[in-house]
Design a protein around this motif. Sequence first.
Motif, PDB file in Angstrom:
ATOM      1  N   UNK A   1       0.836  -1.208   0.000  1.00 48.68           N
ATOM      2  CA  UNK A   1       0.000   0.000   0.000  1.00 48.68           C
ATOM      3  C   UNK A   1       0.874   1.261   0.000  1.00 48.68           C
ATOM      4  N   UNK A   2       1.848   1.291   0.883  1.00 53.35           N
ATOM      5  CA  UNK A   2       2.754   2.433   0.946  1.00 53.35           C
ATOM      6  C   UNK A   2       3.517   2.603  -0.368  1.00 53.35           C
ATOM      7  N   UNK A   3       3.963   1.497  -0.883  1.00 53.05           N
ATOM      8  CA  UNK A   3       4.736   1.561  -2.127  1.00 53.05           C
ATOM      9  C   UNK A   3       3.868   2.110  -3.256  1.00 53.05           C
ATOM     10  N   UNK A   4       2.644   1.667  -3.277  1.00 49.17           N
ATOM     11  CA  UNK A   4       1.732   2.164  -4.302  1.00 49.17           C
ATOM     12  C   UNK A   4       1.517   3.671  -4.130  1.00 49.17           C
ATOM     13  N   UNK A   5       1.221   4.063  -2.913  1.00 48.17           N
ATOM     14  CA  UNK A   5       0.897   5.468  -2.677  1.00 48.17           C
ATOM     15  C   UNK A   5       2.081   6.393  -2.932  1.00 48.17           C
ATOM     16  N   UNK A   6       3.282   5.907  -2.643  1.00 50.86           N
ATOM     17  CA  UNK A   6       4.433   6.802  -2.773  1.00 50.86           C
ATOM     18  C   UNK A   6       5.112   6.709  -4.134  1.00 50.86           C
ATOM     19  N   UNK A   7       5.132   5.530  -4.718  1.00 50.82           N
ATOM     20  CA  UNK A   7       5.856   5.384  -5.980  1.00 50.82           C
ATOM     21  C   UNK A   7       4.944   5.173  -7.190  1.00 50.82           C
ATOM     22  N   UNK A   8       4.155   4.110  -7.110  1.00 48.08           N
ATOM     23  CA  UNK A   8       3.455   3.671  -8.320  1.00 48.08           C
ATOM     24  C   UNK A   8       2.292   4.558  -8.695  1.00 48.08           C
ATOM     25  N   UNK A   9       1.619   5.083  -7.695  1.00 51.63           N
ATOM     26  CA  UNK A   9       0.476   5.953  -7.967  1.00 51.63           C
ATOM     27  C   UNK A   9       0.921   7.141  -8.817  1.00 51.63           C
ATOM     28  N   UNK A  10       2.013   7.730  -8.384  1.00 47.61           N
ATOM     29  CA  UNK A  10       2.561   8.869  -9.125  1.00 47.61           C
ATOM     30  C   UNK A  10       2.912   8.441 -10.546  1.00 47.61           C
ATOM     31  N   UNK A  11       3.588   7.317 -10.604  1.00 49.10           N
ATOM     32  CA  UNK A  11       4.051   6.794 -11.884  1.00 49.10           C
ATOM     33  C   UNK A  11       2.880   6.615 -12.849  1.00 49.10           C
ATOM     34  N   UNK A  12       1.828   6.021 -12.324  1.00 46.00           N
ATOM     35  CA  UNK A  12       0.674   5.752 -13.160  1.00 46.00           C
ATOM     36  C   UNK A  12      -0.017   7.041 -13.570  1.00 46.00           C
ATOM     37  N   UNK A  13      -0.130   7.954 -12.612  1.00 44.50           N
ATOM     38  CA  UNK A  13      -0.771   9.228 -12.927  1.00 44.50           C
ATOM     39  C   UNK A  13       0.029   9.972 -13.983  1.00 44.50           C
ATOM     40  N   UNK A  14       1.337   9.882 -13.836  1.00 44.72           N
ATOM     41  CA  UNK A  14       2.217  10.527 -14.808  1.00 44.72           C
ATOM     42  C   UNK A  14       1.993   9.934 -16.191  1.00 44.72           C
ATOM     43  N   UNK A  15       1.952   8.635 -16.244  1.00 49.57           N
ATOM     44  CA  UNK A  15       1.717   7.953 -17.504  1.00 49.57           C
ATOM     45  C   UNK A  15       0.382   8.332 -18.111  1.00 49.57           C
TER      46      UNK A  15
END
Length: 241
Positions: free
Chosen positions: A103-117
């Motif tokens: 959950x933390x990893x998603x919120x801090x890294x992947x969420x941003x990544x996906x939103x950026x994409x």
Amino acid sequence: MESKRVKPQLKKNLWKPEEDLILKNYVETHGEGNWATVSERSGLMRGGKSCRLRWKNYLRPNIKRGEMSKEEEDLIIRMHKLLGNRWSLIAGRLPGRTDNEVKNYWNTHLNKKCLLGKRKATNSNNHEEEDNEENMNKKNKLGPPFHSEPHGSSLISLTSTTKLGLEEGSRKEESTVTEGNRMDYYTSSFNWDKMDYPIMPEAAVGGAGNSASFVFDDEPLIAYMDSFILLEAFGCGGEEL
DNA sequence: AAGTGCTGCAACCGCGTCATT
DNA sequence: AAATGACGCGGTTGCAGCACT
């Protein structure tokens, strides 16, 4: 007159190494469970929940710490597509990783990544829509990041309450699936643990015959039904559909 | 060097579900 | 069938550490 038993003040905030040691020793001696009594018996001035969390996330054997591998990252993204914020289920597919960590990893890294994409892929006048979608997903606790009905088609909808039976360790986990939780329907039709591929199959994260490319939220529905999902949900690679 | 803002992560909280009585 | 307690999950918060000014 009988005086009320005063609850001891429970400690909060970060765990100290000596507390970890006490909890670890206690659980190794007495086993997991009965967390409510752990604090009393072990001498830890912590709530049962706190003890349980600490054990589950840090002290349990086989906990994997450190950076997520590319494969793990891919899998999280794909699982999140499939399941939404069902962190415990996603973590269940990642050996040694905990739901909190995922959950933390998603919120801090992947969420941003996906939103950026997403941002890259969409033109600027869609921003309002994105925000609405984000809010929708936030509101719908069980809801995966689903978007408006693609091409006006109606997806599989459930007319009755279904049970999804998923094993998580030794515990049988059941979630009630109600009409509208569409991805739960996909996942409810199979049993993860009866599947005969490894937990992180190479094929599913980029091996032959399966696409490893990221799928972003702005892609049409078929993106969700890629071979990985179809393999998991329906036991086929998609060729048969 | 000090102040400020940001980021990532550990831990807490509230709620839902299940088992037991 | 209802009440109660234990447990698990997802959302949120708080804080330490880092970067920047």
